[in-house]
Design an enzyme around this catalytic site. Structure first.
Site, PDB file in Angstrom:
ATOM      1  N   GLY A 112      18.171   7.992 -35.495  1.00 21.63           N
ATOM      2  CA  GLY A 112      17.865   8.861 -34.371  1.00 21.63           C
ATOM      3  C   GLY A 112      18.550   8.434 -33.090  1.00 21.63           C
ATOM      4  O   GLY A 112      18.819   9.263 -32.212  1.00 21.63           O
ATOM      5  N   ALA A 113      18.856   7.135 -32.965  1.00 14.51           N
ATOM      6  CA  ALA A 113      19.534   6.658 -31.761  1.00 14.51           C
ATOM      7  C   ALA A 113      20.936   7.250 -31.642  1.00 14.51           C
ATOM      8  O   ALA A 113      21.441   7.449 -30.531  1.00 14.51           O
ATOM      9  CB  ALA A 113      19.600   5.135 -31.770  1.00 14.51           C
ATOM     10  N   GLY A 130       0.811  -1.205   0.000  1.00 18.98           N
ATOM     11  CA  GLY A 130       0.000   0.000   0.000  1.00 18.98           C
ATOM     12  C   GLY A 130       0.846   1.258   0.000  1.00 18.98           C
ATOM     13  O   GLY A 130       1.787   1.408  -0.782  1.00 18.98           O
ATOM     14  N   GLY A 131       0.512   2.174   0.921  1.00 21.04           N
ATOM     15  CA  GLY A 131       1.228   3.438   0.985  1.00 21.04           C
ATOM     16  C   GLY A 131       2.709   3.288   1.250  1.00 21.04           C
ATOM     17  O   GLY A 131       3.497   4.176   0.910  1.00 21.04           O
TER      18      GLY A 131
END
Length: 516
Positions: A406-407, A171-172
């Site tokens: 682009g790499a 949980g938290g």
């Protein structure tokens, strides 16, 4: 308190606080292969350096008979000490007290130590072993968690934050570690999940065990939540101490330098032959890192997740550096969603804490495919591009082999702000690989040829000579030099010394909008 001996009364109260939930619960903790909160702190910090805060605080709740269950410390041990002589603030959940669950006073103790770490500029280490929010304290528990989360945000990029998961965290209890810079987990005894197996089965009908749902291996290999895993708690705490050795105390200090033990002029002739002559044949980039960095200094982070990209810390002439490198052994070093996120997070951490970054490039491009496109490779790949482009720390880049498309731009190219870029003679820098380029550029010619394969190979060789080599980029000034691999280390040592006084100005703005 006795009228006769207040000092003896103080000693008795201290001893009661040290007992936590009592001997029986301590024995249960040990039976699970786990240390207690105080044992963890004692092992982690330098001997006799721990100063404790708020040892006698207890909860204020009167719900569900809680008034009768007062335990000094309220389930968390907080304070500060030293690691290798440097101040570190620490909090450790005490699972022997209410299962380490968080209530109002528990949260106040943690936020107090976090505030002090931010004020004094020292790292925050959380040793987490918690069942989550203390149900008996209701909304006060939730408020306490939110107070901690807010401190995590305030501390981010100001002081290093490290979380060691030493038991079940649900949980938290998992959100705060998720905000911190690094998460360490222990095999078999530590778990992280938002909702446990019982809730998962109730809501979805899916049966899943603790380890499969949120164990160390799951988070190290699949989710990427865990950056380091260890076989036992002592090994995890050893890793934690080693990790801190590379990090500065805060964002206005330089990372620590140790006395160098390796010759800064060392030239490793085996680097000359480490890249295979066949472009498709893999090699291990960690061998390159190990031969260029100071001997035995490389400390890999997130080794089991997104293995096509290697990140970690090392030393160069005793100086701490961050390392980012494509791994040709895994998917040819192609960038995908997970590796882009992994790299971006690491680059931004290094930049926040003044740690220079050394990048080794051998990348054929971004991973193609429907799953990657639908999963957001455009958005996630842009994170790595953004991270390198916004970085102001010294950036050193070495292209060992492929740097396509682009790499090439993304991997700390000169165009996105790298300071020093080198290429080895084996480097191929082009829009795309020779074979793919020839198939596009000469498709008609190949279709009409009597011997298309021979014609293709001839065109591939022409393309490689004209484009897929480092000299065109060197002619444009996109790489600062083509170097013999054996000379890489001494050149980088010199360049790092030159860049130590680097100053970079940026536009005045609140912050950029990285494509999260």
């Amino acid at each position: 308190m006795t009228d006769d001996d207040p000092i003896e009364d103080l000693r008795e109260r201290r001893e009661r606080a040290r007992q936590g939930g009592g001997e029986e619960r301590i024995e249960k903790q040990h039976a699970k292969g786990k240390l207690t909160a105080r044992e963890r702190i004692d092992y982690f910090l330098d001997d006799d350096t721990f100063t404790e805060f708020d040892q006698f605080r207890t909860h204020r709740s009167h719900n569900f008979d809680m008034a009768e269950k007062q335990v000094p410390g309220d389930g968390v041990v907080t304070g500060y000490g030293e690691v290798e002589g440097r101040t570190v603030f620490v909090f450790a959940h005490d699972f022997t007290v209410f299962g380490g669950s968080l209530g109002e006073v528990f949260a106040e103790k943690v936020t107090k130590v976090m505030d002090k770490a931010i004020e004094t500029g020292a790292p925050i280490v959380g040793l987490n072993d918690s069942a989550g929010a203390r149900i008996q304290e209701g909304i006060d528990s939730l408020a306490g968690y939110a107070d901690i989360f807010h401190r995590n945000q305030k501390a981010s990029g100001v002081v290093p934050q490290i979380s060691a998961i030493m038991g079940p965290c649900a949980g938290g209890a998992v959100y705060s570690p998720a905000i911190t810079d690094f998460v360490l987990m222990v095999q078999e005894t530590s778990h992280m999940f938002i909702t446990g197996p019982d809730v998962v089965e109730t809501v979805t009908g899916e049966e899943v065990g603790f380890d499969e749902l949120g164990g160390a291996s799951t988070h190290a290999t699949q989710s990427g939540v865990a950056h380091l895993t260890a076989a036992d708690e002592h090994a995890a705490l050893d890793d934690l101490r080693r990790l801190l050795s590379y990090l500065p105390q805060n964002n206005v200090e330089d990372p620590p330098r140790v006395d160098p033990w390796d010759d800064p002029e060392r030239r490793d002739e085996e680097l000359d032959d480490i890249v295979p002559p066949k472009p498709q044949k893999p090699y291990d980039i960690t061998d390159v890192i190990g031969r260029v960095a100071d001997e035995n200094s490389f400390f890999e982070i997130g080794e089991a997740f997104a293995r096509n990209l290697v990140v970690g810390f090392a030393r160069l002439d005793g100086h701490a550096i961050g390392v980012v490198a494509n791994q040709p052994r895994v998917n040819a070093g192609t960038l995908d969603i997970d590796s882009s996120v992994k790299g971006a997070r690491f680059v931004r951490f290094c930049d926040a804490f003044n740690i220079p970054i050394l990048t080794f490039v051998d990348v054929p491009g971004f991973m193609p495919g429907k799953d990657q496109e639908h999963g957001g490779i455009i958005r996630h790949g842009a994170k790595l591009l953004y991270a390198f482009s916004e970085a102001t720390v010294p950036l050193l880049t070495v292209i060992t082999r492929k740097a396509y498309g682009g790499a090439y731009d993304v991997m700390a190219s000169k165009h996105v702000g790298a300071d020093v870029n080198y290429a080895w003679p084996t480097a191929e820098i082009a829009v795309m690989g020779p074979r793919g380029a020839v198939n596009v550029l000469y498709s008609d010619e190949l279709a009409e040829s009597d011997d298309p394969e021979a014609r293709r190979e001839a065109r591939i060789e022409e393309y490689r000579e004209q484009f897929a080599n480092p000299y065109t980029a060197a002619d444009r000034g996109f790489v600062d030099g083509v170097v013999e691999p054996r000379d890489t280390r001494p050149k980088l040592v010199e360049d790092l010394a030159m860049l130590r006084s680097k100053r970079t100005s940026r536009p005045d703005r609140k912050h950029g909008n990285i494509p999260l």
